[in-house]
Design a protein around this motif. Structure first.
Motif, mmCIF file in Angstrom:
data_model
loop_
_atom_site.group_PDB
_atom_site.id
_atom_site.type_symbol
_atom_site.label_atom_id
_atom_site.label_comp_id
_atom_site.label_asym_id
_atom_site.label_seq_id
_atom_site.Cartn_x
_atom_site.Cartn_y
_atom_site.Cartn_z
ATOM 1 N N ASP A 140 -2.777 -2.914 10.288
ATOM 2 C CA ASP A 140 -3.509 -3.790 9.380
ATOM 3 C C ASP A 140 -3.460 -5.250 9.793
ATOM 4 O OD1 ASP A 140 -0.824 -3.963 8.946
ATOM 5 O OD2 ASP A 140 -0.941 -3.933 6.758
ATOM 6 N N TRP A 557 -5.944 4.433 -0.215
ATOM 7 C CA TRP A 557 -6.093 3.243 -1.073
ATOM 8 C C TRP A 557 -6.541 2.071 -0.222
ATOM 9 C CZ3 TRP A 557 -3.637 -1.490 -0.712
ATOM 10 C CH2 TRP A 557 -3.780 -2.353 -1.803
ATOM 11 N N THR A 558 -7.537 1.335 -0.716
ATOM 12 C CA THR A 558 -7.964 0.123 -0.018
ATOM 13 C C THR A 558 -7.858 -1.060 -0.976
ATOM 14 O OG1 THR A 558 -10.279 0.553 -0.611
ATOM 15 C CG2 THR A 558 -9.536 1.319 1.549
ATOM 16 N N ARG A 577 -4.105 1.766 2.863
ATOM 17 C CA ARG A 577 -2.762 2.355 2.794
ATOM 18 C C ARG A 577 -2.871 3.815 2.387
ATOM 19 N NH1 ARG A 577 1.890 -1.082 4.050
ATOM 20 N NH2 ARG A 577 0.932 -3.123 4.342
ATOM 21 N N HIS A 581 -0.657 0.828 -2.701
ATOM 22 C CA HIS A 581 -0.454 -0.424 -1.972
ATOM 23 C C HIS A 581 0.892 -0.483 -1.254
ATOM 24 C CE1 HIS A 581 1.637 -1.127 -5.770
ATOM 25 N NE2 HIS A 581 2.316 -2.087 -5.171
ATOM 26 N N GLN A 582 1.788 0.449 -1.563
ATOM 27 C CA GLN A 582 3.088 0.478 -0.885
ATOM 28 C C GLN A 582 3.155 1.555 0.203
ATOM 29 O OE1 GLN A 582 5.702 0.970 -4.330
ATOM 30 N NE2 GLN A 582 6.267 -1.212 -4.195
ATOM 31 N N GLY A 583 2.056 2.278 0.409
ATOM 32 C CA GLY A 583 2.057 3.356 1.382
ATOM 33 C C GLY A 583 1.983 2.856 2.814
ATOM 34 N N ILE A 584 2.009 3.784 3.750
ATOM 35 C CA ILE A 584 1.967 3.396 5.165
ATOM 36 C C ILE A 584 0.595 2.802 5.486
ATOM 37 C CG2 ILE A 584 3.617 5.197 5.786
ATOM 38 C CD1 ILE A 584 1.306 6.804 6.951
ATOM 39 N N PRO A 585 0.566 1.789 6.351
ATOM 40 C CA PRO A 585 -0.719 1.165 6.691
ATOM 41 C C PRO A 585 -1.562 2.090 7.565
ATOM 42 C CG PRO A 585 1.041 0.207 7.999
ATOM 43 C CD PRO A 585 1.699 1.125 7.011
ATOM 44 N N VAL A 603 -3.269 5.528 12.653
ATOM 45 C CA VAL A 603 -1.963 5.049 12.217
ATOM 46 C C VAL A 603 -1.074 4.834 13.431
ATOM 47 C CG1 VAL A 603 -2.021 6.181 9.963
ATOM 48 C CG2 VAL A 603 -1.052 7.387 11.940
ATOM 49 N N HIS A 607 4.100 6.974 11.996
ATOM 50 C CA HIS A 607 3.633 7.426 10.689
ATOM 51 C C HIS A 607 2.747 8.668 10.777
ATOM 52 C CE1 HIS A 607 4.134 2.931 9.624
ATOM 53 N NE2 HIS A 607 5.188 3.597 9.190
#
Length: 776
Positions: A140, A557-558, A577, A581-585, A603, A607
């Motif tokens: 990201d 999630w974006t 993600r 919002h806390q997930g892997i990028p 990824v 990940h």
């Protein structure tokens, strides 16, 4: 441009040193390479791709002062301090230095240009450790700077003796270390499960290999490698070394299995050279492998022969188009090897071929080296790949998704330096195909080569080298393009992602793409652009099929600054993600190679398994199925998507490859490589790509000739049986005079004349020609 007589010379990349006394070593990202220097030796540290820091630590008997190179160690040696490799940490300990307190001088980094170098000359004996600090590239991060490798060049004050070959380091502790002198042979015994490494010491040297079942020999039964049985089981007319499987005796018992092959281009099961060959050539009494084998094998009770059928390693023979057996110099380089595993207890014999009257050993016989390793060792299955002839080889490796795909299938194939599933156990190509067309399928596409193109001149470089108008590319947009040479031939195809004003990502199929882009930057004088390989920092899966959007909407999630995933347009991407919002990028793009609605998710390799697990779990209600290369080939041919090496090459322009839409000659006014040639080719087209529907149930194959009457007018580039259309279809490069839909042609089999399959030119692509499904 033709070479003048004075500049004409024989080019042997990788075989002749670029200059006397020069040694080269690589430093991998996150790794450490150590070299010993003597007084007067010079070391050059080269930042090959740019923007890659280096840490240089100097150890001599006075301690880590740097005085041996006239430098001051003033920064922590971060890589060395964190190194877990025992061979690296042992070096500082030898000099009484605590690795956790090691210091270094830092070189490069920031915005160092590609090819930047620092030179140092040793005033006394020392060990120099060079590290390449590596921080994982953030998916990201708009200004991503992937870690890259360094190059060390050592110029010795007292060069090695020219004839002193340098053997590769052992793969493990050998249980047998055996040199076979030139023009001789040696016999040796190997236990079941042990590994046999046959090494070409100086390059271009043939080595015949024999193996016999030792236990059956003890019972008076001679059973050795058999060409006919092996040919039957491998399905090859002329079995070749590589990674195709096992070699058998005449009772269909496997004797050895190929584990690694760093050459890949040689053959097997011709006769070992023998007395008659030399006598017929006018050289009676010439040393030969067969007589050498007979002498070595007599002690095992093996009867002498006038010619031994052998596994001919590093011997470059082939059958030409006229089925004539021809041979030339071997492809093997110094240190190349074949690694085999014994399937039972063996009596083996290996030779260093004495042939010095023809090209089979490049006219100069040299040594062969044998190493045998313990059965308890494990070695990865691999072949070696070189981007350019003089590049260092890299071995086949698994992708970051292998821990998951390996649990689902054993059907892997070697694809561009990686292992990828060809099909999945308990599914198969047809089931995988229908899952993609009707529901959803997931496939590993990590071998795609990725390059970060960064800097103020990034747009100018891509505008000058790609056929698409990159200046019109918006942030968050992807475009499909061709890379052409000056003649208009296609080097590759690929996609370009625009991450920012000065940040792009090019995704293609070949490592050479990055080299070519860097060469063009240098030619154009664009010194504020960096082309950095990021394949090892980005692995990706594709989720394709009608249910792909609904499936992924549950787990991707974006942020508000990015497009909503469900609203992501065709050939657009978003950074987001996994989960929330806390997930892997991750980066998700609405792209694919199936002709269906679909997405690719990118990824960092660390990940990869988490991404696979999330997709797999979310896909259960939708009937998500894994998809391999065999099913992918059916999908992409139906959708009219071209494949390098089949549908295009550097002899094929984009119009001939069926992707003329990637060449906007009218709207792209800027010059780019190949523009003038493409203007001429478009004005006077000779061939184009069309679709063919075949009558009957017999398929076409890549390379089949296509006729109208007696004359050949085209060639099949790709073909498959379409499950959806229930017809055999093919892509064909054909003369423009016969390219109109409805034209009848014939696909030639046998010699192209004795058997013909009727076919008709049809609208192309075969499936969803208006692309309504991926646009949906």
């Amino acid at each position: 441009m033709a070479l003048s007589p004075s500049s004409s010379r024989l080019l042997l990349p990788g075989l002749t040193p670029r200059e006397p006394g020069l040694e080269t070593y690589g430093v991998r990202p996150g790794g450490v390479t150590g070299v010993r220097l003597r007084p007067g030796d010079r070391i050059d540290v080269v930042d090959r791709h740019g923007r890659q820091p280096a840490e240089l630590t100097v150890l001599d008997r006075e301690g880590p002062t740097g005085s041996a190179l006239g430098i001051t160690l003033d920064a922590p040696a971060t890589v060395l301090r964190g190194s877990a490799a025992p061979n690296v940490s042992a070096v500082p300990a030898e000099y009484g230095i605590d690795p956790e307190r090691a210091m270094a001088v830092r070189l490069f980094g920031g915005w160092s240009p590609a090819g930047a170098r620092e030179s140092f000359t040793a005033v006394c004996e020392a060990v120099v450790l060079v590290a390449a600090p590596a921080v994982p590239m953030a998916v990201d991060d708009e200004a991503a700077n992937p870690p890259s490798d360094l190059l060390l060049e050592i110029r010795r004050a007292a060069p090695r003796v020219a004839h002193e070959p340098r053997l590769p380091e052992p793969l493990a502790e050998p249980v047998l270390d055996l040199r076979i002198d030139a023009a001789t042979a040696r016999g040796y015994e190997v236990k079941k499960g042990q590994y046999i490494q046959v090494i070409d010491v100086e390059g271009r040297q043939c080595s015949d290999y024999l193996a016999f079942d030792a236990r059956r020999l003890q019972n008076g039964l001679e059973r050795g490698l058999d060409a006919t049985t092996t040919r039957h089981f491998t399905g090859r007319a002329y079995p070749q070394p590589g990674l195709h499987g096992k070699f058998y005796d005449e009772d269909a018992r496997p004797l050895v299995e190929i584990v690694r092959d760093t050459v890949g281009r040689h053959d097997t099961f011709g006769l070992a050279c023998n007395a008659k060959y030399y006598e017929d050539m006018g050289y009676p009494g010439h040393a030969n492998c067969t007589d050498n084998f007979n002498a070595e094998l007599a002690g095992y009770g093996i009867a002498a022969r006038t010619g031994w059928p052998a596994l001919n390693l590093f011997y470059n023979t082939a059958f030409d188009d006229a089925q004539v057996l021809v041979f030339d110099e071997p492809w093997s380089r110094p240190g190349d090897y074949v690694l085999m595993r014994a399937m039972t207890d063996l009596v083996c014999a290996s030779s260093a071929c004495p042939d010095d009257i023809d090209p089979s050993n490049a006219w100069e016989p040299t040594d062969i080296h044998i190493r045998v390793y313990d059965a308890r060792r494990t070695f990865s299955m691999a072949m070696a790949h070189r981007v350019t002839p003089d590049a260092e080889p890299t071995l086949t490796r698994p992708t970051a998704f292998a821990p998951r795909t390996e649990k689902l299938t054993r059907q892997f194939t070697e694809y561009r330096g990686y292992w990828l599933p060809d099909s999945y156990d308990n599914h198969g190509p047809q089931e995988e195909y229908w899952a993609c067309r009707e529901r959803a399928a997931v496939m590993d596409l990590s071998p795609l080569r990725k390059f970060e193109v960064l800097g103020p001149d990034a747009e100018a470089l891509l505008q000058a080298t790609l056929t698409r108008n990159i200046r019109k590319l918006s942030h968050g947009q992807v475009v499909y393009t061709a890379l052409c040479n000056e003649t208009g031939g296609m080097i590759d195809d690929g996609t370009v992602f625009r991450l920012g004003d000065t940040n792009f990502r090019f995704v293609g199929g070949d490592d050479y793409d990055g080299i070519w882009l860097r060469e063009q930057a240098e030619r154009l004088g664009l010194d504020r652009v960096w082309v950095k390989p990021s394949t090892d920092q980005l692995h990706n899966i594709a989720v394709q099929g009608p249910a792909s959007r609904d499936l992924l909407a549950e787990i991707i999630w974006t942020p508000p600054t990015q497009p909503a995933f469900t609203g992501l347009g065709w050939f657009r991407f978003a950074v987001g993600r996994l989960g929330d919002h806390q997930g892997i990028p991750l980066l998700v793009s609405r792209t694919g190679y199936s002709g269906e609605l679909g997405y690719e998710i990118w990824v960092h390799p660390q990940h990869a398994t988490a991404l696979w697990d999330a997709v797999w779990e979310a896909g259960r209600p939708y009937g998500l199925t894994p998809l391999g290369l065999a099913a992918l080939d059916m999908l992409r041919i139906e959708a009219g998507l071209v494949f390098a090496g089949h549908d295009f090459s550097d002899q094929t322009d984009p119009f001939e490859a069926g992707i003329g839409f990637t060449v906007p000659l009218k709207t792209k006014e800027d010059e780019f490589v190949g523009r003038e040639a493409l203007l001429a080719r478009k004005a006077s087209p000779q061939r184009t790509l069309v679709g063919l529907e075949l009558e009957g149930n017999e398929p076409a194959r890549h390379g089949d000739c296509v006729h109208v009457g007696r004359s050949q007018v085209g060639v099949v580039t790709s073909a498959t049986l379409s499950p959806l259309l229930r017809k055999n279809i093919a892509l064909c490069r054909i003369a423009v005079q016969y390219a109109d839909p409805g034209t009848y042609v014939e696909i030639g089999k046998l010699d192209g004349h004795r058997k013909r399959i009727p076919a008709q030119v049809v609208r192309f692509p075969f499936y969803d020609p208006d692309k309504t499904r991926p646009r949906s």
